[in-house]
Write a protein that holds these residues in place. Sequence first.
Motif, PDB file in Angstrom:
ATOM      1  N   ASP A  30       0.745  -1.310  -0.101  1.00 56.20           N
ATOM      2  CA  ASP A  30      -0.272  -0.194  -0.166  1.00 56.20           C
ATOM      3  C   ASP A  30       0.409   1.574   0.676  1.00 56.20           C
ATOM      4  OD1 ASP A  30      -2.273  -1.493   0.557  1.00 56.20           O
ATOM      5  OD2 ASP A  30      -2.361  -1.545   2.669  1.00 56.20           O
ATOM      6  N   ARG A  91     -12.488   5.971   6.897  1.00 56.39           N
ATOM      7  CA  ARG A  91     -12.051   5.307   5.357  1.00 56.39           C
ATOM      8  C   ARG A  91     -12.700   6.419   4.275  1.00 56.39           C
ATOM      9  NH1 ARG A  91     -12.848  -1.382   4.952  1.00 56.39           N
ATOM     10  NH2 ARG A  91     -10.961  -1.172   6.376  1.00 56.39           N
ATOM     11  N   PHE A 106      -8.959   4.853  -5.368  1.00 55.47           N
ATOM     12  CA  PHE A 106      -7.874   4.017  -4.599  1.00 55.47           C
ATOM     13  C   PHE A 106      -9.291   3.984  -3.259  1.00 55.47           C
ATOM     14  CE2 PHE A 106      -4.066   5.652  -6.894  1.00 55.47           C
ATOM     15  CZ  PHE A 106      -3.151   4.901  -6.240  1.00 55.47           C
ATOM     16  N   GLU A 107      -9.095   3.360  -2.176  1.00 58.67           N
ATOM     17  CA  GLU A 107      -9.617   3.657  -0.862  1.00 58.67           C
ATOM     18  C   GLU A 107      -8.715   3.299  -0.001  1.00 58.67           C
ATOM     19  OE1 GLU A 107     -12.257  -0.054   1.572  1.00 58.67           O
ATOM     20  OE2 GLU A 107     -10.831  -0.815   0.379  1.00 58.67           O
ATOM     21  N   SER A 108      -9.118   4.547   1.402  1.00 53.71           N
ATOM     22  CA  SER A 108      -7.841   4.616   1.809  1.00 53.71           C
ATOM     23  C   SER A 108      -8.041   4.770   3.178  1.00 53.71           C
ATOM     24  CB  SER A 108      -7.738   6.524   1.817  1.00 53.71           C
ATOM     25  OG  SER A 108      -7.147   6.061   0.408  1.00 53.71           O
ATOM     26  N   THR A 109      -6.989   5.157   4.230  1.00 49.58           N
ATOM     27  CA  THR A 109      -7.656   4.679   5.968  1.00 49.58           C
ATOM     28  C   THR A 109      -6.863   5.778   6.473  1.00 49.58           C
ATOM     29  OG1 THR A 109      -8.451   1.922   5.719  1.00 49.58           O
ATOM     30  CG2 THR A 109      -7.891   3.782   7.745  1.00 49.58           C
ATOM     31  N   PHE A 110      -7.808   6.299   7.138  1.00 51.86           N
ATOM     32  CA  PHE A 110      -6.730   7.374   7.751  1.00 51.86           C
ATOM     33  C   PHE A 110      -6.258   7.364   9.048  1.00 51.86           C
ATOM     34  CE2 PHE A 110      -8.470   8.942   3.456  1.00 51.86           C
ATOM     35  CZ  PHE A 110      -7.311  10.102   3.195  1.00 51.86           C
ATOM     36  N   MET A 133      -2.341   7.769   7.285  1.00 53.78           N
ATOM     37  CA  MET A 133      -2.588   7.696   5.585  1.00 53.78           C
ATOM     38  C   MET A 133      -2.123   6.301   4.333  1.00 53.78           C
ATOM     39  SD  MET A 133      -3.640  10.104   2.632  1.00 53.78           S
ATOM     40  CE  MET A 133      -4.056   9.193   0.776  1.00 53.78           C
ATOM     41  N   THR A 134      -3.457   5.389   4.740  1.00 53.58           N
ATOM     42  CA  THR A 134      -2.949   3.898   4.602  1.00 53.58           C
ATOM     43  C   THR A 134      -3.638   4.087   3.085  1.00 53.58           C
ATOM     44  OG1 THR A 134      -2.161   2.922   5.982  1.00 53.58           O
ATOM     45  CG2 THR A 134      -2.424   1.647   4.337  1.00 53.58           C
ATOM     46  N   SER A 135      -3.154   3.812   1.470  1.00 50.55           N
ATOM     47  CA  SER A 135      -4.115   4.020   0.573  1.00 50.55           C
ATOM     48  C   SER A 135      -3.820   2.820  -0.060  1.00 50.55           C
ATOM     49  CB  SER A 135      -3.843   4.612  -0.491  1.00 50.55           C
ATOM     50  OG  SER A 135      -3.895   6.206   0.158  1.00 50.55           O
ATOM     51  N   ARG A 136      -4.293   2.031  -1.184  1.00 50.41           N
ATOM     52  CA  ARG A 136      -5.384   1.172  -2.108  1.00 50.41           C
ATOM     53  C   ARG A 136      -5.839   1.023  -3.390  1.00 50.41           C
ATOM     54  NH1 ARG A 136      -6.023  -4.854   1.107  1.00 50.41           N
ATOM     55  NH2 ARG A 136      -3.856  -3.533   2.166  1.00 50.41           N
TER      56      ARG A 136
END
Length: 216
Positions: A30, A91, A106-110, A133-136
Motif C-alpha cells: 500500500d 475510510r 484508491f481506497e484509503s484509511t486515515f 494515510m494508508t491507500s490501496r
Amino acid sequence: MAPNFHIEIESLPLDRSSKFHQKVVDGIEDLLLVLAEDGRILYASPKSLSLIQVKPEALVGHYVSTYMNVDDIPVFLMEWKENMALGSTWRAHHRLRQRDDTYKPFESTFKPYTDNVIDKVTGSRKGTKLCLMTSRPYQITSTSLMDSFLEHYTTNIRLTNQLAQLKGEAEDFYDNTMSKQNADTTVQCATFKLEATTTTATATTTATTTVSVSMT
C-alpha cells in the motif's frame, strides 16, 4: 509442554543502522503517507512511484488534497476537519492524480495520532497531531463506473450535510418566531391590563365626583 523458545530483544535488528524498519515499509504494497495536521505530506513510502508514478521526495511538502480529483476535495476536507478534531479513524474512496495527469481510484484509511516530541528550545514535551494515510488501488473493472460511484458518494454526503444545515436553520427560525410571538402576547396582555386599570380608575373617579355633587 510449552516449547523452549526464547528471543533476546536486544538481538532484533531494530536500530536504524540495520535499516530493518525501511525493509518493513518497502515490503508493504500500500501507499503510506504521514500527514501533518494541515494535510501536508511529511513522509511518503517508496510505493508512490509504482502506484502513482511520483517519487516519494516529490510528494513531501505538498498538500495531499492537491493530488486528489477536484470533485473529491470538498468531501475529503470536510471529513478531515471533523475526524482530526475528534481523533477518529475513517475510510474514504477518492482518486489520486498520476504523473500523466490521469486519475487512479484508491481506497484509503486515515488514522489520526499524536506524536510527542521534545522542544529543542524549551526542552519541554509537546504533542503534535499527525495522520497516517494508508491507500490501496480500488479494484474495479470500469473507470467510468468508479467515477459514477464517487460522484454519487460525494453528492450524497454534500446533500446530507446541506439537509442537516437547512434543518438547523429551520429549527432556529421556528424558535425565533415562537419567541417573538410569546413576546408580542406578553406585551398585548400587559397593554390590556393597563387599559383595564385605567378604565377602572376613570370609572372610580367619575363615581366619586357624582357622589360629591349629589351631596352638595
